[in-house]
Design an enzyme around this catalytic site. Structure first.
Site, mmCIF file in Angstrom:
data_model
loop_
_atom_site.group_PDB
_atom_site.id
_atom_site.type_symbol
_atom_site.label_atom_id
_atom_site.label_comp_id
_atom_site.label_asym_id
_atom_site.label_seq_id
_atom_site.Cartn_x
_atom_site.Cartn_y
_atom_site.Cartn_z
ATOM 1 N N THR A 1 24.534 -26.330 12.396
ATOM 2 C CA THR A 1 25.574 -25.669 12.768
ATOM 3 C C THR A 1 27.077 -26.386 12.716
ATOM 4 O OG1 THR A 1 24.301 -23.959 13.865
ATOM 5 C CG2 THR A 1 26.703 -23.797 14.168
ATOM 6 N N LYS B 1 27.012 -17.601 10.985
ATOM 7 C CA LYS B 1 26.446 -18.295 12.191
ATOM 8 C C LYS B 1 27.594 -18.345 13.216
ATOM 9 C CE LYS B 1 23.740 -20.381 15.063
ATOM 10 N NZ LYS B 1 23.178 -21.610 14.843
ATOM 11 N N LYS C 1 30.303 -26.347 21.468
ATOM 12 C CA LYS C 1 30.587 -26.843 20.150
ATOM 13 C C LYS C 1 30.580 -25.787 19.050
ATOM 14 C CE LYS C 1 27.663 -28.144 17.440
ATOM 15 N NZ LYS C 1 27.084 -27.919 16.163
#
Length: 289
Positions: A97, A172, A240
């Site tokens: 990711t 995502k 994050k």
């Protein structure tokens, strides 16, 4: 596409690479900690390499699953990186990711060497990786996706091409935005119900059958009630991911007020020492009040 390299054997990559080996692919793994790579070969067979370059030299397709943008650059673009070893016509798939900007950077670098690229972040957490039930959001060219999809099916229950390179990462980001809101709402509902004296099992059995139902509710409500937060995706990693989403949203003038609020709550969880707790730990902030 029988020769496969897998770069990164964390909580996700380790079982994903294992599924590939168990499904008949010839897998060579690389991990920064060599002992972890040795452990993987002892468990699954296959081979391990000392650099991403050497892991990739005979590969038809390489999967990368590491921590963040900088980690990806290190294992892909360095002198001992994946692209230094890949042959023309091979496919590089990044399951990390990361940012859409990085995806486009990697795609351009791969093209210069005659290598195809797909950005392919996954959803489903550690349990999904272990059970081969991940969902994969892909960005890239259709014909490349169609070549990679049967290989990814070793560890994915569903994969979808979302558009050009970078769109997998943007999908995502949307996924993580949804999860942040769902977990906060579930935390507030469970804390409210507990304080009001409702039975948790009866409540969830009832409301999960209607519009309030979710994966988080079905799989996390019991542990959230009991204060257990050692299941999968950590708060540090969620923050994050959300930081990547905030940066991308700014480019498109997209407002994320609820997500920013929940991100602040996750920072409070970190301040409590819950950096490695899973994302359902938002309820801990409510229990202490």
């Amino acid at each position: 596409m029988k020769n496969v390299a897998f770069i990164g054997l964390g909580v996700m990559g380790y079982p994903m690479a294992g599924h590939l080996q168990n499904n008949g692919y010839n897998v060579t793994v690389y991990n920064r900690t060599t002992a972890k790579a040795q452990q993987w070969t002892e468990q699954y067979g296959g081979k391990f390499a000392n650099t991403p370059k050497s892991a990739s030299e005979q590969a038809d397709i390489v999967f990368v699953c590491v921590g963040n943008d900088d980690d990806v650059r290190q294992v892909v673009l360095g002198s001992d990186g994946v692209l230094a070893g890949l042959q023309q016509g091979a496919i590089l798939v990044d399951h990390t990711t990361a940012s859409a900007e990085l995806a486009r950077e990697l795609s351009a670098a791969a093209k210069q060497q005659g290598v195809e690229f797909i950005d392919a972040p996954v959803s489903g957490g550690q349990a999904g990786a272990e059970n081969g039930q991940l969902t994969v959001m892909c960005g890239g060219e259709k014909q490349v996706f169609e070549q990679a999809q049967p290989v990814m099916a070793s560890f994915a229950k569903f994969s979808q091409l979302m558009g050009p390179v970078g769109n997998g990462q943007i999908a995502k980001m949307a996924n993580q935005i949804c999860i942040a809101g769902v977990v906060q709402g579930l935390s507030e509902a469970l804390n409210f119900a507990q304080r009001a004296g409702l039975d948790a099992d009866t409540l969830v059995e009832t409301i999960s059958k209607g519009a309030a139902g979710s994966w988080q509710m079905e799989n996390r409500y019991k542990t959230m009630y009991s204060g257990e937060y050692e299941f999968g995706f950590a708060v540090d990693w969620m923050r994050k991911d959300l930081s990547i989403a905030f940066a991308e949203a700014q480019k498109h003038n997209a407002q994320l007020p609820m997500t920013k609020m929940v991100d602040g709550f996750y920072q409070q969880v970190q301040d409590m020492g819950g950096n490695r707790w899973d994302t359902s730990s938002l309820i801990a902030l409510l229990k202490d009040k």
